[in-house]
Design an enzyme around this catalytic site. Structure first.
Site, mmCIF file in Angstrom:
data_model
loop_
_atom_site.group_PDB
_atom_site.id
_atom_site.type_symbol
_atom_site.label_atom_id
_atom_site.label_comp_id
_atom_site.label_asym_id
_atom_site.label_seq_id
_atom_site.Cartn_x
_atom_site.Cartn_y
_atom_site.Cartn_z
ATOM 1 C CD GLU A 214 -3.015 -1.019 0.259
ATOM 2 O OE1 GLU A 214 -3.343 0.123 -0.103
ATOM 3 O OE2 GLU A 214 -3.564 -2.044 -0.174
ATOM 4 C CB CYS A 248 -1.472 7.531 1.516
ATOM 5 S SG CYS A 248 -3.008 6.719 1.978
HETATM 6 P P1 NAD Z 1 8.183 4.524 4.965
HETATM 7 O O1 NAD Z 1 8.207 3.726 3.720
HETATM 8 O O2 NAD Z 1 9.335 5.431 5.264
HETATM 9 O O3 NAD Z 1 8.065 3.587 6.261
HETATM 10 C C1 NAD Z 1 7.048 2.605 6.394
HETATM 11 C C2 NAD Z 1 7.525 1.499 7.314
HETATM 12 O O4 NAD Z 1 8.670 0.885 6.722
HETATM 13 C C3 NAD Z 1 7.951 1.950 8.703
HETATM 14 O O5 NAD Z 1 7.444 1.019 9.645
HETATM 15 C C4 NAD Z 1 9.467 1.918 8.645
HETATM 16 O O6 NAD Z 1 10.067 1.584 9.878
HETATM 17 C C5 NAD Z 1 9.742 0.809 7.639
HETATM 18 N N1 NAD Z 1 11.001 1.014 6.909
HETATM 19 C C6 NAD Z 1 11.593 2.198 6.615
HETATM 20 N N2 NAD Z 1 12.715 1.995 5.911
HETATM 21 C C7 NAD Z 1 12.859 0.650 5.753
HETATM 22 C C8 NAD Z 1 13.833 -0.185 5.134
HETATM 23 N N3 NAD Z 1 14.887 0.330 4.523
HETATM 24 N N4 NAD Z 1 13.626 -1.515 5.165
HETATM 25 C C9 NAD Z 1 12.556 -2.041 5.755
HETATM 26 N N5 NAD Z 1 11.601 -1.302 6.380
HETATM 27 C C10 NAD Z 1 11.751 0.038 6.397
HETATM 28 O O7 NAD Z 1 6.802 5.303 4.910
HETATM 29 P P2 NAD Z 1 6.267 6.369 5.929
HETATM 30 O O8 NAD Z 1 7.152 7.575 5.830
HETATM 31 O O9 NAD Z 1 5.994 5.773 7.254
HETATM 32 O O10 NAD Z 1 4.851 6.712 5.282
HETATM 33 C C11 NAD Z 1 4.708 7.632 4.258
HETATM 34 C C12 NAD Z 1 4.464 6.959 2.921
HETATM 35 O O11 NAD Z 1 3.490 5.959 3.063
HETATM 36 C C13 NAD Z 1 3.913 7.920 1.897
HETATM 37 O O12 NAD Z 1 4.510 7.654 0.660
HETATM 38 C C14 NAD Z 1 2.438 7.580 1.844
HETATM 39 O O13 NAD Z 1 1.801 7.911 0.640
HETATM 40 C C15 NAD Z 1 2.458 6.120 2.093
HETATM 41 N N6 NAD Z 1 1.201 5.668 2.649
HETATM 42 C C16 NAD Z 1 0.411 4.857 1.902
HETATM 43 C C17 NAD Z 1 -0.806 4.448 2.405
HETATM 44 C C18 NAD Z 1 -1.726 3.556 1.625
HETATM 45 O O14 NAD Z 1 -2.696 3.085 2.208
HETATM 46 N N7 NAD Z 1 -1.488 3.299 0.356
HETATM 47 C C19 NAD Z 1 -1.200 4.845 3.677
HETATM 48 C C20 NAD Z 1 -0.354 5.645 4.405
HETATM 49 C C21 NAD Z 1 0.847 6.046 3.888
#
Ligand code: NAD
Length: 460
Positions: A214, A248
């Site tokens: 997502e 998002c």
């Molecule tokens: P992110 O990708 O930075 O982090 C998400 C999760 O991944 C966190 O739990 C983090 O600890 C983990 N993570 C971070 N780096 C990692 C790595 N290198 N390896 C493994 N895991 C890792 O996202 P965010 O900043 O928490 O959220 C923002 C993004 O999420 C935006 O792009 C937004 O559009 C998207 N988003 C999408 C939805 C949806 O339903 N489609 C909902 C909310 C947010």
């Protein structure tokens, strides 16, 4: 707090595998019981959840009920429908199979992993968890470290009500995620950015683990002239500035018919004052940016284009005023990256073809918004663009409809959930074909001599 050493993670996964093998989670009554427990856990900790979300994001209580605690509706929906979802479904067979019956059974996958983001840090963990429980899996949860208060509350609640061999929360940041991703899971459900989504998918591929991703992206919002201007203005302002734009599916930028741009911009400015007053920093209804890093990233975007209203920032509070921006270049960073904050660039078009061409020149967005009553235009935009979902004449509301699958396409994600969709992604559709013994025609058995015309006829 659960220790996140590698050996300990492996042990938690192993314990969950053992729990799954007991077959307990396959029982529908057990699943319903767990969903009811989840609901109770949320209701009993409502205040702690509200406080955590306020500490992490300064979320207004109203928004918390609407967008985070509202998840209880999904729990209720699953409880109400689970017995129907779980029933084996009869599949049709063609006449050659007249002695057979065909059914599809939904079976749980096993041990699944849910990795969550920080923007709706409670909802976006609980929502997939509902599907994982309903489908009969054991679950490991990794909430976002950027919303630490919510992450702690989630850990406390889950540990209090559930056996860690069934559902466990592992807190931590990238390192914890990386260690978790070494393990083999039966499904990984990830919500976050596109870049990290690729890392998760690559790790999953090593074990042939299926993923639901997502992700995000730049969701455009087209505004035509055939609208109720007042309603349009309110719906855009709400969808963009809720949670300070950290949604998002928030409209990322506006594509406005130039004939209506002036009225729209004037109206948006008035509406911002109506919603948040002359000093939005004093408004109890306006959230803050999650972290200094995201604050700095957004402040940099303020260098792009010309600010119409807003633009004020307070680093100590991670406050950025709701901001409308005019005259951005498509090459500016604000138009190249997902904004994910309270800045709204406004781009005008003279012909809808320009707006469609711009959308199609970019990665497929998670959401596309169209404000127009013109049926032909609606049809045209639906046909000519691709996005995870579309909402016509409103914003964000598509997220709340349990019967609509929610997810992205292309760069905005893989797979979709909500309602029955959440049950489906955590289930395997097992096809079961059954023959009977009352007849055994020999047409398919060797020796084949003389049977060729028959098989040709059957295939014809
Ligand atoms: P992110 O990708 O930075 O982090 C998400 C999760 O991944 C966190 O739990 C983090 O600890 C983990 N993570 C971070 N780096 C990692 C790595 N290198 N390896 C493994 N895991 C890792 O996202 P965010 O900043 O928490 O959220 C923002 C993004 O999420 C935006 O792009 C937004 O559009 C998207 N988003 C999408 C939805 C949806 O339903 N489609 C909902 C909310 C947010």
């Amino acid at each position: 707090m659960i220790n996140t050493e590698l050996s300990n993670i492996a042990e938690i996964v192993l314990n969950q595998r053992k729990f799954f093998q007991t077959g307990k989670t396959k029982d529908v009554d057990f699943r319903i019981e767990q969903l009811k427990t989840l609901k109770l856990a949320i209701l009993e900790h409502e205040q702690a959840i509200i406080q955590a979300l306020q500490a992490d994001l300064h979320k207004p209580e109203f928004e918390i009920y609407m967008t985070e605690l509202g998840i209880i509706k999904e729990v209720d929906y699953a409880i109400k429908h689970l017995k129907t979802w779980i029933k084996p479904k009869k599949a049709a067979v063609s006449w050659e199979f007249f002695s057979y019956s065909a059914r599809i059974y939904s079976e749980p996958l096993g041990v699944v992993l849910i990795i969550g983001p920080w923007n709706y840090p409670f909802n976006l963990i609980i929502s997939p968890l509902v599907g994982a429980i309903a489908a009969g899996n054991c679950t490991i949860i990794k909430p976002s470290e950027l919303a630490p208060h919510t992450s702690h509350v989630l850990t406390e609640i889950i540990a209090k009500y559930f056996d860690p061999a069934y559902i466990a929360v592992l807190e931590g940041g990238v390192e914890t995620s990386e260690k978790l991703l070494i393990e083999k899971f039966d499904h990984i459900f990830f919500t976050g950015g596109t870049a990290v989504g690729k890392i998760v998918m690559a790790a999953a591929a090593k074990h042939l683990t299926p993923v639901t991703l997502e992700l995000g992206g730049k969701s455009p919002c087209i505004v035509d002239t055939d609208i109720n201007l007042e309603h349009t203005i309110r719906r855009i302002t709400w969808g963009k500035f809720l949670n300070a734009g950290q949604t998002c599916i928030a409209p990322d930028y506006l594509l406005v018919d130039n004939k209506i741009k002036k009225d729209l911009v004037n109206g948006l400015q008035k509406c911002l004052k109506e919603f948040y007053g002359d000093q939005p920093d004093k408004s109890p209804d306006y959230a803050r940016i999650i972290s200094q890093k995201h604050f700095d990233r957004l402040v940099n975007f303020l260098k792009n284009g010309e600010i119409i209203i807003g633009g004020e920032t307070k680093s100590s509070e991670r406050y950025i005023a709701p901001t409308l921006i005019d005259n951005v270049s498509l090459l500016d960073p604000i138009m190249q990256e997902e904004i994910f904050g309270p800045l709204l660039p406004i781009i005008e078009y003279t012909d809808i073809a320009e707006a469609i061409a711009l959308i199609n020149s970019r990665p497929k967005p998670l959401a596309l918004y169209l404000f127009s009553q013109n049926k032909n235009l609606q049809k045209h935009v639906l046909q000519e663009t691709s996005s995870g979902g579309v909402c016509i004449n409103d914003t964000l509301m598509q997220f709340g409809v349990s019967s609509l699958p929610f997810g992205g396409v292309g760069d905005s994600g893989i797979g979709s959930y909500h309602g029955k969709g959440s049950f489906d992604i955590f289930s395997h559709d097992k096809s079961v074909l059954q023959n009977s013994f009352w007849l055994d025609l020999k047409w398919r058995y060797a020796p084949y001599k003389g049977k060729l015309p028959l098989i040709k006829k059957l295939l014809g």
